[in-house]
Structure formats: structure tokens, C-alpha cells
Design a protein around this motif. Structure first.
Motif, PDB file in Angstrom:
ATOM      1  N   HIS A 365       0.860  -1.194   0.000  1.00  0.00           N
ATOM      2  CA  HIS A 365       0.000   0.000   0.000  1.00  0.00           C
ATOM      3  C   HIS A 365       0.886   1.231   0.000  1.00  0.00           C
ATOM      4  O   HIS A 365       1.667   1.432   0.933  1.00  0.00           O
ATOM      5  CB  HIS A 365      -0.891   0.033   1.248  1.00  0.00           C
ATOM      6  N   TRP A 366       0.765   2.038  -1.015  1.00  0.00           N
ATOM      7  CA  TRP A 366       1.534   3.277  -1.106  1.00  0.00           C
ATOM      8  C   TRP A 366       0.636   4.430  -0.671  1.00  0.00           C
ATOM      9  O   TRP A 366      -0.545   4.456  -1.029  1.00  0.00           O
ATOM     10  CB  TRP A 366       1.970   3.549  -2.551  1.00  0.00           C
ATOM     11  N   ASP A 367       1.213   5.358   0.062  1.00  0.00           N
ATOM     12  CA  ASP A 367       0.447   6.542   0.462  1.00  0.00           C
ATOM     13  C   ASP A 367       0.793   7.680  -0.495  1.00  0.00           C
ATOM     14  O   ASP A 367       1.865   8.263  -0.411  1.00  0.00           O
ATOM     15  CB  ASP A 367       0.820   6.904   1.907  1.00  0.00           C
ATOM     16  N   LEU A 368      -0.108   7.988  -1.373  1.00  0.00           N
ATOM     17  CA  LEU A 368       0.198   8.983  -2.410  1.00  0.00           C
ATOM     18  C   LEU A 368       0.034  10.415  -1.903  1.00  0.00           C
ATOM     19  O   LEU A 368       0.251  11.378  -2.641  1.00  0.00           O
ATOM     20  CB  LEU A 368      -0.669   8.752  -3.647  1.00  0.00           C
ATOM     21  N   VAL A 412      -0.345   1.873 -17.903  1.00  0.00           N
ATOM     22  CA  VAL A 412      -1.772   2.108 -17.652  1.00  0.00           C
ATOM     23  C   VAL A 412      -1.913   3.274 -16.682  1.00  0.00           C
ATOM     24  O   VAL A 412      -1.086   3.445 -15.785  1.00  0.00           O
ATOM     25  CB  VAL A 412      -2.466   0.821 -17.129  1.00  0.00           C
ATOM     26  N   GLU A 413      -2.957   4.062 -16.870  1.00  0.00           N
ATOM     27  CA  GLU A 413      -3.202   5.171 -15.944  1.00  0.00           C
ATOM     28  C   GLU A 413      -4.023   4.696 -14.758  1.00  0.00           C
ATOM     29  O   GLU A 413      -4.948   3.909 -14.912  1.00  0.00           O
ATOM     30  CB  GLU A 413      -3.958   6.288 -16.657  1.00  0.00           C
ATOM     31  N   ILE A 414      -3.696   5.215 -13.587  1.00  0.00           N
ATOM     32  CA  ILE A 414      -4.382   4.800 -12.366  1.00  0.00           C
ATOM     33  C   ILE A 414      -5.312   5.924 -11.923  1.00  0.00           C
ATOM     34  O   ILE A 414      -4.939   7.094 -11.940  1.00  0.00           O
ATOM     35  CB  ILE A 414      -3.347   4.525 -11.244  1.00  0.00           C
ATOM     36  N   SER A 415      -6.526   5.532 -11.484  1.00  0.00           N
ATOM     37  CA  SER A 415      -7.521   6.578 -11.224  1.00  0.00           C
ATOM     38  C   SER A 415      -7.322   7.298  -9.879  1.00  0.00           C
ATOM     39  O   SER A 415      -7.451   8.501  -9.787  1.00  0.00           O
ATOM     40  CB  SER A 415      -8.920   5.958 -11.254  1.00  0.00           C
ATOM     41  N   ASP A 416      -7.006   6.545  -8.832  1.00  0.00           N
ATOM     42  CA  ASP A 416      -7.014   7.125  -7.483  1.00  0.00           C
ATOM     43  C   ASP A 416      -5.706   7.862  -7.208  1.00  0.00           C
ATOM     44  O   ASP A 416      -4.630   7.309  -7.329  1.00  0.00           O
ATOM     45  CB  ASP A 416      -7.210   6.005  -6.460  1.00  0.00           C
ATOM     46  N   ALA A 417      -5.792   9.092  -6.780  1.00  0.00           N
ATOM     47  CA  ALA A 417      -4.574   9.884  -6.588  1.00  0.00           C
ATOM     48  C   ALA A 417      -4.128   9.944  -5.130  1.00  0.00           C
ATOM     49  O   ALA A 417      -3.125  10.548  -4.810  1.00  0.00           O
ATOM     50  CB  ALA A 417      -4.784  11.287  -7.116  1.00  0.00           C
ATOM     51  N   THR A 418      -4.854   9.293  -4.218  1.00  0.00           N
ATOM     52  CA  THR A 418      -4.480   9.430  -2.803  1.00  0.00           C
ATOM     53  C   THR A 418      -3.772   8.198  -2.252  1.00  0.00           C
ATOM     54  O   THR A 418      -2.922   8.309  -1.374  1.00  0.00           O
ATOM     55  CB  THR A 418      -5.724   9.703  -1.929  1.00  0.00           C
ATOM     56  N   ALA A 419      -4.113   7.047  -2.722  1.00  0.00           N
ATOM     57  CA  ALA A 419      -3.479   5.821  -2.241  1.00  0.00           C
ATOM     58  C   ALA A 419      -3.465   4.827  -3.383  1.00  0.00           C
ATOM     59  O   ALA A 419      -4.245   4.958  -4.326  1.00  0.00           O
ATOM     60  CB  ALA A 419      -4.260   5.245  -1.073  1.00  0.00           C
ATOM     61  N   MET A 420      -2.565   3.872  -3.278  1.00  0.00           N
ATOM     62  CA  MET A 420      -2.509   2.883  -4.344  1.00  0.00           C
ATOM     63  C   MET A 420      -2.065   1.554  -3.740  1.00  0.00           C
ATOM     64  O   MET A 420      -1.170   1.509  -2.894  1.00  0.00           O
ATOM     65  CB  MET A 420      -1.517   3.346  -5.404  1.00  0.00           C
ATOM     66  N   GLN A 421      -2.720   0.500  -4.200  1.00  0.00           N
ATOM     67  CA  GLN A 421      -2.383  -0.819  -3.683  1.00  0.00           C
ATOM     68  C   GLN A 421      -1.939  -1.706  -4.840  1.00  0.00           C
ATOM     69  O   GLN A 421      -2.547  -1.684  -5.918  1.00  0.00           O
ATOM     70  CB  GLN A 421      -3.618  -1.414  -2.988  1.00  0.00           C
ATOM     71  N   GLU A 432       2.297 -10.875 -12.487  1.00  0.00           N
ATOM     72  CA  GLU A 432       0.921 -10.385 -12.620  1.00  0.00           C
ATOM     73  C   GLU A 432       0.704  -9.341 -11.528  1.00  0.00           C
ATOM     74  O   GLU A 432       0.912  -9.612 -10.348  1.00  0.00           O
ATOM     75  CB  GLU A 432      -0.077 -11.544 -12.458  1.00  0.00           C
ATOM     76  N   VAL A 433       0.275  -8.171 -11.953  1.00  0.00           N
ATOM     77  CA  VAL A 433       0.124  -7.052 -11.024  1.00  0.00           C
ATOM     78  C   VAL A 433      -1.347  -6.637 -10.990  1.00  0.00           C
ATOM     79  O   VAL A 433      -1.898  -6.221 -12.015  1.00  0.00           O
ATOM     80  CB  VAL A 433       0.965  -5.840 -11.491  1.00  0.00           C
ATOM     81  N   PHE A 434      -1.953  -6.773  -9.843  1.00  0.00           N
ATOM     82  CA  PHE A 434      -3.346  -6.350  -9.651  1.00  0.00           C
ATOM     83  C   PHE A 434      -3.310  -5.023  -8.913  1.00  0.00           C
ATOM     84  O   PHE A 434      -2.707  -4.919  -7.841  1.00  0.00           O
ATOM     85  CB  PHE A 434      -4.118  -7.382  -8.824  1.00  0.00           C
ATOM     86  N   ILE A 435      -3.952  -4.017  -9.478  1.00  0.00           N
ATOM     87  CA  ILE A 435      -3.855  -2.670  -8.924  1.00  0.00           C
ATOM     88  C   ILE A 435      -5.185  -2.251  -8.317  1.00  0.00           C
ATOM     89  O   ILE A 435      -6.249  -2.450  -8.930  1.00  0.00           O
ATOM     90  CB  ILE A 435      -3.452  -1.680 -10.037  1.00  0.00           C
ATOM     91  N   ASN A 436      -5.086  -1.633  -7.139  1.00  0.00           N
ATOM     92  CA  ASN A 436      -6.266  -1.061  -6.469  1.00  0.00           C
ATOM     93  C   ASN A 436      -7.445  -2.023  -6.429  1.00  0.00           C
ATOM     94  O   ASN A 436      -8.528  -1.733  -6.939  1.00  0.00           O
ATOM     95  CB  ASN A 436      -6.677   0.258  -7.132  1.00  0.00           C
TER      96      ASN A 436
END
Ligand code: FRU
Length: 474
Positions: A365-368, A412-421, A432-436
Motif C-alpha cells: 500500500h503506497w500513500d500517495l 496504464v493510468e491509475i484513477s485514485d490519486a491518494t493511495a494505491m495498492q 501479474e500485477v493487480f492494482i487497487n
């Protein structure tokens, strides 16, 4: 010896000679020889069956057989004897892709019989028909012959997906119409041997492909989803970057009507290697999809080990707030060895996670909101980099195995700008990378050589807060 026995004998002879540097720990791959599309995914008599396009005689695509494996949990697979071989007139050049259903207690495989009527390679000489094979025990199959002929003027007519809904059998088939447009044809069946054309379910518009392979059609949440694998879509920036695509069209459908409110075609996966996904219902009704984790005409370095091709992990499809999500199935947790955790911390420059990784799962979990870095991510050896670019919120997966002819990125672009998993599965030759929590997935094959498998996290131009990090050997 018949054709099936010959194939099995070739496979048995090649299996002990197989190399294992890249052979997966927890993905289904052929014991030896070639594999492409998943076929006939089904739950029958208390266990899961997966079949696949298979050439037991070499590591190249050739006259297609159906390889077979069974599993109690969709994670640990047991190889079974080859199920189908190209040994009848209708399928003499290949038992192409198809699906499986349970009918009156029997396991029924519906597949495409492929043959060349004239010169091999001449498209106008292709003859593709749909065929049936049945089994009582789920292991030995008896061919029941041709059940459906193509419409006049259509040569490319393959990959039947059959299901039961609203009191009827239904079948979708991938086709190329005489104007060279991809399309999906819908048939309705009174039984598995008696079919009539219902309608064109969906059709490519200009630029949307000359052939739509491997269709699948199912209800999930508020929509029906058409899954298909179009050939002939040109790349547009980060979209459609692979040679062939696989994706979904959401819409509405009920028996006897058109597929309405069709949304745009969306790719299911943003990695390098993902094709011909098929879905099925698990024992408890979950909708599970599995794809071939390779790409046509891409270098496939495992050929030097005597095998080629593997499946993706099974992923559960759900619809949440009208959006499709894909998560690794929960049964994968059974693979976890003793886990390690990081306390929350700032990642500054670089941190070693493991000296050498062959099979692992990571959850980060990254804290953006606490990031001064311009980019951060993960590296496996010299060859694989997963990099999140803060300014444009894009995640890229870069492979650099240039001696194998593989050096390029997917993004790929990621939608959530506050946190990312990130939930990441690394096997000997795949990532294999599963995002958010299933918002986006990237699946790619990787080929680290000579133990180049050091796993580390990095940040560039500043630091980034890691809220949690767990990892497990698998
Ligand atoms: C998709 C595909 C199918 C066909 C099979 C042949 O990858 O081309 O359309 O049935 O592979 O192996």
C-alpha cells in the motif's frame, strides 16, 4: 497406435527432457510441448477441469490437441491424459478452441474442427465446423461428430462458447464476415446437437478488427459482458499495444433480443502477455476468468527448455458500481508460506526485499499523499521494472531481456490519486500485477537469466510512504 496415443507417447517421451529454469511453480503449463488458449473450463463431478490448445509433438504450434488438467481448487493442477487429438475427418488439421458444459451428467466438449480443403495457408480453403465430444468420467472422450456448419461464405468460424440460460442452450462463435470484419454470432440450441442461428450478437466497426476470436458471453451484476479477442486493431498510444487484444464489451441482453447499449471495447489486461481469456462459473457461482499468458508472434524463450505457454492465474470477475473488477481468486492464499511484513515507513532511494525470488506474492500500500518522489516502484533483477510516475499517475511495466528480443513497456493510468495498492504475483517466468483491488491488471512473461532475481523497491527524486508491505514465498 492411434493419433491420440501417438500424441501421448510423444509427450511422455519429451517430458523428462524438459528444462525448468522458467517452468512455473504455480501456473498451469504443459508438461512439455506447446500450449495456447484455455479451453473447456468447467466444474464437473466435484473438481475443476481445464483443457488447453496443445501440440505434444513440438514446442511450436501445430495440429491442435486438447491438453487436460484437473484441480480441486483451481490452483494446484494435476495433468491428465490428452483429451482430444485431430483424428477425425472434420478436425483432421486441428481440434481448435472451445468450451465445456455438463449435460445430463455427462461432460460435453464443444470445439472447432479445423481443416484445409486445399492448400495450407490459403484462407479461402479453410473449413471450420463445430464438433461435440462427450465423456462419462471426465477423462476419456468420445467424438460425436459435427454439430454445426458455417454460414455460406464464412471461412473463419471458430471457438464456440456454450452455456445454458433462460431454458435454452446458447452458443457464441467468433467469425470473420465476407467484408473482413470481426463478429460474434449467436446460436440457440434445443440440445447440444441441434442449433439454429439466432443473430449477429456484435460486430466490428471500422478499425475494430478483421476477426474476433474466442468469444464468451455472461451475465454479471447489471450487465451482460461479451468477452472476445480481436485481431487487427491498431495500437493507439498505451491502448492496444499488443499484437492482438482481449477485452470486454458491456451491454444488456435477454433471450431472443439484441445485445443493446453496447459500451466501448475495453482491454481486460494491460500487460504484454494476455490472450484468449475464457470464463466459467466456479462451484459457488463466482465468475472466474483464465487467459493464455503469452502473445502470438512474440519471442518465447522457454522453447529452449522444451515447453511453451502457460495460463494466467484464475481471476474472479465482479461488477462493482457498474465497473468490472478482477481479483486473484482467494484460493491462491493457500500457497502462502510464512509471510514477512514491513512496518509503515518512508522509502528512500532503494531497499532490498529479497536476494533471489522465484515464486512470491507481495502486497504493497503506497500513500500517495506523502510522496516527494517523481517515480517509485519495484525491480526484479535487471530485467523487470514496475514504475509509478507520480506526475501523470501512470504505472509502467518494463521488460528488458534484449538478448531474447524482448525490451519494451506497457503502461496504464491509475484513477485514485491518494493511495494505491499493488498485489503482485511473481513466478519463474511471469509477473501479474493487480492494482487497487482489481481496478486494473498487468500480466507479462519475464525471463531472468543466471539468477538475476534480486527484488527491491526504489524511489527516485524524493521519497514515498509505504503504509503496509506484506510478502509471502509461494
Ligand atoms: C486463438 C486461436 C483460436 C483458435 C486457436 C487455434 O489464440 O487462434 O481462434 O481456435 O487459437 O490454436
Amino acid at each position: 497406435m492411434n493419433t491420440l496415443e501417438q500424441g501421448q507417447q510423444a509427450l511422455n517421451a519429451r517430458y523428462p527432457l524438459r528444462g525448468n529454469q522458467y517452468y512455473p511453480h504455480f501456473h498451469l503449463a504443459p508438461r512439455a510441448g506447446w500450449m495456447n488458449d484455455p479451453n473447456g473450463l468447467v466444474y464437473f463431478n466435484g473438481r475443476y477441469h481445464a483443457f488447453y490448445q496443445h501440440h505434444p509433438f513440438s514446442v511450436e504450434w501445430g495440429p491442435m490437441h486438447w491438453g487436460h488438467a484437473t484441480s480441486d481448487d483451481m490452483v494446484q493442477w494435476h495433468h491428465q491424459p490428452i483429451a482430444l487429438a485431430p483424428d477425425s475427418e472434420a478436425d483432421r488439421d486441428g481440434c481448435f478452441s472451445g468450451s465445456a458444459v455438463v449435460d445430463n451428467g455427462q461432460l460435453a466438449l464443444i470445439y472447432t474442427g479445423h481443416r484445409w480443403l486445399g492448400e495450407v495457408g490459403d484462407d479461402s480453403q479453410i473449413c471450420e465446423v463445430q464438433c461435440l465430444a462427450t465423456s462419462q468420467d471426465g477423462i476419456t472422450f468420445t467424438k460425436q461428430g459435427v454439430i454445426l456448419q458455417p454460414p455460406a461464405g464464412i471461412m473463419h468460424f471458430r471457438d464456440p462458447k456454450v452455456w445454458h440460460e433462460a431454458g435454452s442452450w446458447w452458443m457464441v462463435i467468433g467469425a470473420r464476415d465476407p467484408q473482413q470484419r470481426g463478429q460474434v454470432l449467436l446460436y440457440r440450441g434445443e440440445s447440444l446437437t441441434s442449433w439454429r442461428f439466432d443473430r449477429v450478437l456484435a460486430q466490428a466497426k471500422v478499425g475494430e478488427g478483421y476477426m474476433w476470436e474466442c468469444p464468451d458471453f455472461f451475465k454479471l451484476g447489471q450487465h451482460h459482458y461479451l468477452l472476445c479477442s480481436p485481431q487487427g486493431i491498431a495500437a493507439q498510444g498505451d491502448r492496444f499495444a499488443n499484437l492482438f487484444q482481449s477485452g470486454i464489451i458491456a451491454g444488456h441482453w435477454s433471450a431472443g433480443s439484441d445485445f443493446t447499449d453496447q459500451q466501448v471495447f475495453k482491454e481486460l489486461d494491460h500487460g504484454h502477455d494476455f490472450y484468449a481469456p475464457q470464463s466459467f462459473a466456479a462451484a459457488d457461482g463466482r465468475r472466474i476468468a483464465i487467459a493464455w499468458m503469452d502473445m502470438w508472434e512474440s519471442p518465447m524463450p522457454t522453447k529452449s527448455e522444451g515447453w511453451c505457454g502457460c495460463f494466467t492465474l484464475p481471476r474472479e470477475l465482479t461488477e462493482e458500481k457498474g465497473q468490472l473488477r478482477q481479483r486473484p481468486i482467494r484460493e491462491l492464499q493457500n500457497l502462502r508460506g510464512e509471510g514477512s511484513n514491513w512496518p509503515p515507513q518512508l522509502l528512500i532511494e532503494e531497499k532490498l526485499l529479497q536476494e533471489s525470488v522465484e515464486a512470491t506474492e507481495l502486497s504493497i500500500h503506497w500513500d500517495l499523499q506523502r510522496v516527494s518522489a517523481t517515480a517509485f516502484g519495484l525491480k526484479l533483477g535487471q530485467g523487470l521494472t514496475l514504475r509509478y510516475q507520480v506526475a501523470n499517475r501512470s504505472l509502467s511495466l518494463t521488460r528488458d531481456y534484449s538478448t531474447e528480443g524482448l525490451a519494451d513497456s506497457r503502461r496504464v493510468e491509475i484513477s485514485d490519486a491518494t493511495a494505491m495498492q499493488w498485489q503482485i504475483y511473481i513466478d519463474r517466468s511471469s509477473v501479474e500485477v493487480f492494482i487497487n483491488d482489481g481496478e486494473a491488471v498487468l500480466s507479462s512473461r519475464i525471463y531472468p537469466t543466471g539468477g538475476d532475481r534480486q527484488l527491491k523497491l526504489f524511489s527516485q527524486g524524493g521519497d514515498v510512504a509505504v503504509d503496509t508491505l506484506h510478502y509471502w514465498p509461494l
